[in-house]
Design a protein around this motif. Structure first.
Motif, short mmCIF file in Angstrom:
data_model
loop_
_atom_site.label_atom_id
_atom_site.label_comp_id
_atom_site.label_asym_id
_atom_site.label_seq_id
_atom_site.Cartn_x
_atom_site.Cartn_y
_atom_site.Cartn_z
N GLY A 52 0.80 -1.22 0.00
CA GLY A 52 0.00 0.00 0.00
C GLY A 52 0.82 1.27 0.00
N GLY A 53 2.16 1.16 0.10
CA GLY A 53 3.01 2.34 0.09
C GLY A 53 3.54 2.70 1.47
N LEU A 54 4.29 3.79 1.54
CA LEU A 54 4.96 4.21 2.76
C LEU A 54 4.49 5.58 3.22
CD1 LEU A 54 8.62 3.24 1.76
CD2 LEU A 54 7.08 1.93 3.23
N VAL A 55 4.44 5.76 4.54
CA VAL A 55 4.16 7.06 5.15
C VAL A 55 5.34 7.40 6.04
CG1 VAL A 55 2.67 8.34 6.74
CG2 VAL A 55 1.65 6.80 5.06
N GLU A 56 5.82 8.63 5.95
CA GLU A 56 6.96 9.09 6.75
C GLU A 56 6.48 9.56 8.13
OE1 GLU A 56 10.25 9.32 5.60
OE2 GLU A 56 9.68 8.45 3.67
N PHE A 57 7.30 9.29 9.14
CA PHE A 57 7.07 9.82 10.49
C PHE A 57 8.36 10.49 10.91
CE2 PHE A 57 6.91 9.97 15.04
CZ PHE A 57 5.58 10.08 15.37
N VAL A 58 8.33 11.81 11.02
CA VAL A 58 9.55 12.58 11.29
C VAL A 58 9.43 13.24 12.65
CG1 VAL A 58 11.16 14.28 10.39
CG2 VAL A 58 9.71 13.01 8.82
N ILE A 59 10.43 13.03 13.51
CA ILE A 59 10.39 13.52 14.87
C ILE A 59 11.77 14.04 15.25
CG2 ILE A 59 10.94 11.24 15.86
CD1 ILE A 59 8.93 11.90 18.14
N ASN A 60 11.82 14.96 16.20
CA ASN A 60 13.12 15.52 16.60
C ASN A 60 13.99 14.47 17.28
OD1 ASN A 60 13.16 18.18 15.70
ND2 ASN A 60 11.92 18.88 17.39
N GLU A 61 13.46 13.78 18.29
CA GLU A 61 14.24 12.83 19.07
C GLU A 61 13.46 11.53 19.24
OE1 GLU A 61 17.24 13.65 19.93
OE2 GLU A 61 17.20 15.84 19.73
N LEU A 62 14.22 10.43 19.37
CA LEU A 62 13.59 9.12 19.55
C LEU A 62 13.84 8.53 20.93
CD1 LEU A 62 14.42 7.45 16.12
CD2 LEU A 62 12.15 8.06 16.96
N ASP A 63 14.70 9.17 21.73
CA ASP A 63 15.17 8.54 22.96
C ASP A 63 14.32 8.90 24.18
OD1 ASP A 63 15.91 11.15 22.87
OD2 ASP A 63 17.91 10.87 23.69
N SER A 64 13.00 8.70 24.07
CA SER A 64 12.14 8.95 25.22
C SER A 64 10.84 8.18 25.09
CB SER A 64 11.83 10.45 25.34
OG SER A 64 10.89 10.84 24.37
N PRO A 65 10.20 7.87 26.22
CA PRO A 65 8.87 7.23 26.16
C PRO A 65 7.85 8.09 25.44
CG PRO A 65 9.79 7.09 28.38
CD PRO A 65 10.68 8.02 27.60
N TRP A 66 8.02 9.41 25.48
CA TRP A 66 7.13 10.34 24.78
C TRP A 66 7.12 10.02 23.29
CZ3 TRP A 66 7.66 14.61 21.34
CH2 TRP A 66 6.61 15.53 21.37
N ALA A 67 8.31 9.82 22.70
CA ALA A 67 8.41 9.51 21.28
C ALA A 67 7.80 8.15 20.97
CB ALA A 67 9.88 9.54 20.85
N VAL A 68 8.01 7.18 21.85
CA VAL A 68 7.47 5.83 21.63
C VAL A 68 5.94 5.87 21.57
CG1 VAL A 68 7.23 3.53 22.65
CG2 VAL A 68 9.45 4.70 22.69
N GLU A 69 5.31 6.62 22.47
CA GLU A 69 3.86 6.72 22.47
C GLU A 69 3.36 7.35 21.17
OE1 GLU A 69 1.33 5.78 24.94
OE2 GLU A 69 3.09 4.50 25.17
N LEU A 70 4.03 8.38 20.71
CA LEU A 70 3.63 9.04 19.47
C LEU A 70 3.74 8.11 18.27
CD1 LEU A 70 5.34 12.49 20.12
CD2 LEU A 70 2.88 12.11 19.97
N ILE A 71 4.83 7.38 18.20
CA ILE A 71 5.03 6.45 17.07
C ILE A 71 3.98 5.35 17.11
CG2 ILE A 71 6.60 4.73 16.09
CD1 ILE A 71 8.92 6.54 17.12
N ARG A 72 3.67 4.86 18.30
CA ARG A 72 2.71 3.75 18.44
C ARG A 72 1.36 4.10 17.83
NH1 ARG A 72 -1.03 2.38 22.27
NH2 ARG A 72 -0.43 4.07 23.67
N GLY A 73 0.86 5.30 18.09
CA GLY A 73 -0.45 5.69 17.56
C GLY A 73 -0.48 5.74 16.05
N ALA A 74 0.56 6.33 15.44
CA ALA A 74 0.61 6.43 13.99
C ALA A 74 0.78 5.06 13.34
CB ALA A 74 1.75 7.36 13.57
N GLU A 75 1.63 4.23 13.94
CA GLU A 75 1.93 2.93 13.35
C GLU A 75 0.68 2.06 13.26
OE1 GLU A 75 5.55 -0.21 13.76
OE2 GLU A 75 4.55 0.36 15.62
#
Length: 327
Positions: A52-75
């Motif tokens: 079905g193709g690719l969607v980009e997810f661009v974030i400043n930093e990945l080294d925190s639980p905050w980033a993990v929660e954000l990625i989880r919802g989009a994924e």
């Protein structure tokens, strides 16, 4: 290729461009062709997992639980649509942001979810030139009416956190906020001020410090304010990470929460349940925010109009063990 071209109403050369990841195809056409490729059981070379193709997810930093929660919802949303999520961290550097934009064009991605401290005018122009649907999560500034964005109700969150401490009898309430140029940080501070004013308590600049939403600077700010001649009896931290810095400052001062100083955070990250004492905090629905942004992007990829370009999801106070009556 001829069959797919006929079904999509495009030329065979356009199907070839999609199969080879060329960037000179509109996002809408690319989505249509890739969807038909998937429905007919065909896959592009090197992209067998994500027909079905690719969607980009661009974030400043990945080294925190905050980033993990954000990625989880989009994924979750993107994968349900049969697509893949490509995660990039730019660390706030313009050079890496430029590299990401170049890579995006080469990958032939269909859309982008952006969690950036700033979306520059140049980046926005490049995304529009590529015809790439995008949505901004947690915008640092007002993105304007033509930029799809998702945020949280930061002002009510700041208000209810401060109101909770006032109801417990606290009057010397400190705040450790985020960067003042960030929209969310300003809104939380404004909510804090409004709650004080409603209770007839004068705003005291001595009890306010601006941090970076991280624990290290918050630790030093908390140490400083706890050493004042008339120290605060409660601290409203602008993030859960800043609450961790406040916890450490309390320990180093020989104090305890909530017996000596009450602490309220903001985010409700998973560790808030496991620190001691368990953290009272304002929950913002991080995973749901990026899920909404992902659905916005998928709608635009499908050529659908959005009902609104600005969505704000509700925050909620979660009372645990780090707050108590003033003593």
């Amino acid at each position: 290729m001829s069959d797919i071209a006929g079904q999509a109403g495009v030329s065979v050369s356009t199907v070839s461009k999609v199969l080879n990841g060329r960037s000179d195809v509109s996002a809408e056409t690319r989505a249509k062709v890739q969807r038909l490729l998937g429905l007919n059981g065909y896959t592009a070379p090197g992209r067998q997992e994500y027909t079905g193709g690719l969607v980009e997810f661009v974030i400043n930093e990945l080294d925190s639980p905050w980033a993990v929660e954000l990625i989880r919802g989009a994924e979750e949303v993107v994968q349900r649509a049969g697509m893949g999520l490509v995660v990039s961290a730019v660390h706030g550097r313009s050079r890496l942001a430029r590299q990401w934009l170049d890579a995006l064009a080469n990958r032939g991605s269909l859309g982008a979810i952006l969690v950036l401290s700033e979306l520059s005018p140049a980046q926005e122009r490049e995304l529009r030139r590529l015809g790439l649907p995008f949505a901004v999560v947690h915008p640092a500034a007002d993105p304007g009416p033509d930029v799809p964005s998702v945020g949280a109700t930061n002002w009510p969150g700041g208000f209810v956190a401060t109101r909770h401490l006032l109801d417990l009898g606290h009057r010397r309430i400190a705040m450790i906020g985020g960067p003042p140029q960030r929209l969310s940080a300003r809104a939380r501070l404004d909510g804090y001020r409004a709650a004080l004013e409603e209770s007839g308590i004068a705003f005291d600049q001595e009890l306010v410090r601006h941090g970076d939403f991280g624990h290290e600077l918050a630790y030093h700010h908390a140490l400083d304010m706890l050493g004042l001649p008339d120290p605060p009896t409660a601290v409203f931290a602008g993030s859960d990470h800043q609450s961790l810095g406040t916890y450490r400052a309390l320990r180093d001062r020989g104090l305890r929460a909530p017996e000596d100083v009450s602490v309220v955070g903001f985010d409700d990250l998973p560790f808030a349940e496991w620190v001691t004492p368990r953290l009272t905090t304002v929950r913002q629905p991080l995973a749901e925010m990026t899920a909404v942004a992902a659905r916005m992007v998928l709608q635009r990829i499908a050529g659908e109009e959005l009902e609104t370009t600005r969505v704000e999801l509700a925050t909620k106070l979660v009372v645990r063990e780090s707050t108590g009556p003033r003593r």
